[in-house]
Design a protein around this motif. Structure first.
Motif, PDB file in Angstrom:
ATOM      1  N   UNK A 156     -53.348  37.188 -18.945  1.00  0.00           N
ATOM      2  CA  UNK A 156     -52.795  36.695 -17.684  1.00  0.00           C
ATOM      3  C   UNK A 156     -51.366  37.184 -17.454  1.00  0.00           C
ATOM      4  N   UNK A 157     -50.548  37.293 -18.495  1.00  0.00           N
ATOM      5  CA  UNK A 157     -49.168  37.716 -18.280  1.00  0.00           C
ATOM      6  C   UNK A 157     -49.088  39.186 -17.870  1.00  0.00           C
ATOM      7  N   UNK A 158     -49.868  40.024 -18.502  1.00  0.00           N
ATOM      8  CA  UNK A 158     -49.869  41.438 -18.131  1.00  0.00           C
ATOM      9  C   UNK A 158     -50.381  41.622 -16.704  1.00  0.00           C
ATOM     10  N   UNK A 159     -51.403  40.880 -16.345  1.00  0.00           N
ATOM     11  CA  UNK A 159     -51.925  40.962 -14.982  1.00  0.00           C
ATOM     12  C   UNK A 159     -50.927  40.380 -13.981  1.00  0.00           C
ATOM     13  N   UNK A 160     -50.180  39.359 -14.373  1.00  0.00           N
ATOM     14  CA  UNK A 160     -49.124  38.815 -13.505  1.00  0.00           C
ATOM     15  C   UNK A 160     -48.025  39.855 -13.303  1.00  0.00           C
ATOM     16  N   UNK A 161     -47.704  40.621 -14.345  1.00  0.00           N
ATOM     17  CA  UNK A 161     -46.680  41.672 -14.217  1.00  0.00           C
ATOM     18  C   UNK A 161     -47.132  42.753 -13.235  1.00  0.00           C
ATOM     19  N   UNK A 162     -48.419  43.078 -13.249  1.00  0.00           N
ATOM     20  CA  UNK A 162     -48.946  44.065 -12.307  1.00  0.00           C
ATOM     21  C   UNK A 162     -48.863  43.530 -10.879  1.00  0.00           C
ATOM     22  N   UNK A 163     -49.270  42.284 -10.687  1.00  0.00           N
ATOM     23  CA  UNK A 163     -49.180  41.672  -9.349  1.00  0.00           C
ATOM     24  C   UNK A 163     -47.734  41.554  -8.893  1.00  0.00           C
ATOM     25  N   UNK A 164     -46.856  41.169  -9.809  1.00  0.00           N
ATOM     26  CA  UNK A 164     -45.427  41.055  -9.498  1.00  0.00           C
ATOM     27  C   UNK A 164     -44.880  42.393  -9.011  1.00  0.00           C
ATOM     28  N   UNK A 165     -45.215  43.465  -9.711  1.00  0.00           N
ATOM     29  CA  UNK A 165     -44.729  44.796  -9.337  1.00  0.00           C
ATOM     30  C   UNK A 165     -45.242  45.200  -7.958  1.00  0.00           C
ATOM     31  N   UNK A 166     -46.500  44.891  -7.675  1.00  0.00           N
ATOM     32  CA  UNK A 166     -47.060  45.218  -6.367  1.00  0.00           C
ATOM     33  C   UNK A 166     -46.399  44.405  -5.261  1.00  0.00           C
ATOM     34  N   UNK A 167     -46.233  43.112  -5.480  1.00  0.00           N
ATOM     35  CA  UNK A 167     -45.624  42.247  -4.470  1.00  0.00           C
ATOM     36  C   UNK A 167     -44.144  42.565  -4.265  1.00  0.00           C
ATOM     37  N   UNK A 168     -43.454  42.915  -5.349  1.00  0.00           N
ATOM     38  CA  UNK A 168     -42.014  43.199  -5.263  1.00  0.00           C
ATOM     39  C   UNK A 168     -41.723  44.476  -4.494  1.00  0.00           C
ATOM     40  N   UNK A 169     -42.720  45.326  -4.329  1.00  0.00           N
ATOM     41  CA  UNK A 169     -42.505  46.564  -3.586  1.00  0.00           C
ATOM     42  C   UNK A 169     -43.208  46.541  -2.225  1.00  0.00           C
ATOM     43  N   UNK A 170     -43.743  45.395  -1.833  1.00  0.00           N
ATOM     44  CA  UNK A 170     -44.454  45.291  -0.561  1.00  0.00           C
ATOM     45  C   UNK A 170     -43.475  44.947   0.561  1.00  0.00           C
ATOM     46  N   UNK A 171     -43.280  45.830   1.532  1.00  0.00           N
ATOM     47  CA  UNK A 171     -42.295  45.577   2.589  1.00  0.00           C
ATOM     48  C   UNK A 171     -42.651  44.405   3.503  1.00  0.00           C
ATOM     49  N   UNK A 172     -43.908  43.956   3.504  1.00  0.00           N
ATOM     50  CA  UNK A 172     -44.290  42.820   4.349  1.00  0.00           C
ATOM     51  C   UNK A 172     -43.582  41.539   3.933  1.00  0.00           C
TER      52      UNK A 172
END
Length: 190
Positions: free
Chosen positions: A77-93
């Motif tokens: 779960x933590x590794x998958x949260x890091x992937x989601x975090x990276x995607x959300x942190x770079x989403x301009x929306x």
């Protein structure tokens, strides 16, 4: 809800769906729990690899955890949260009107990503019910995103979130009732 909150919910809904597409379209990141239940002989080796890569978490940060999980195809779960975090942190929306935080459950071993407009920098632990209606949870482990403070009627009315399967429903219930603790935070202020 105000029109501004409704707009945030719509934008976060698109961002949450986009963050989870990584697991389906880009890389299959398998958790050791999945490997344990599927009977693979290399389950212990995979669990050891995840623990090895997690050692660098404090020194190397979320980006390294993301890279290790994507490269090896292994992560809980933590590794998958890091992937989601990276995607959300770079989403301009959502980048310029949101705080994006990796949180862990206080009484259980589970990590999620929280997207909210509340600055919770002075709080180490908190409950979801204390945050706004536009707050979104992205759970990479169950591949789920939802708005815990919206009623079922509001979710239906605005057509946001997704219908959970039984595992997602149980995990949502656990997350909603437990206290959350901040693990990592990204703040962008303009």
């Amino acid at each position: 809800m105000t029109p501004n909150e409704i707009n945030k919910v719509y934008q976060r809904n698109i961002a949450g769906e986009s963050a989870l597409k990584f697991f389906k379209d880009m890389v299959q990141v398998k958790s050791s729990r999945t490997l344990l239940t599927s009977g693979h002989w290399h389950k212990y080796k995979d669990q050891a690899a995840i623990k090895f890569y997690r050692k660098g978490w404090i020194e190397e940060g979320v980006t390294q955890i993301f890279e290790d999980a994507a490269r090896t195809g292994l992560g809980n779960c933590f590794e998958k949260a890091a992937i989601c975090f990276s995607s959300l942190a770079s989403n301009p929306r959502i980048l310029y009107n949101s705080f994006i935080i990796i949180c862990g459950l206080a009484n259980q071993n589970h990590s999620i990503v929280l997207v909210t407009e509340h600055d919770i920098s002075n709080k180490h632990s908190f409950y979801l019910r204390d945050l706004s209606k536009a707050t979104m949870i992205v759970d990479g482990w169950t591949e789920d995103y939802y708005f815990p403070n919206l009623s079922a009627f509001e979710r239906y009315r605005f057509n946001v979130g997704k219908s959970p399967n039984p595992v997602q429903l149980f995990t949502r219930w656990e997350v909603n009732r437990d206290r959350l603790e901040r693990l990592e935070r990204l703040e962008v202020v303009i």
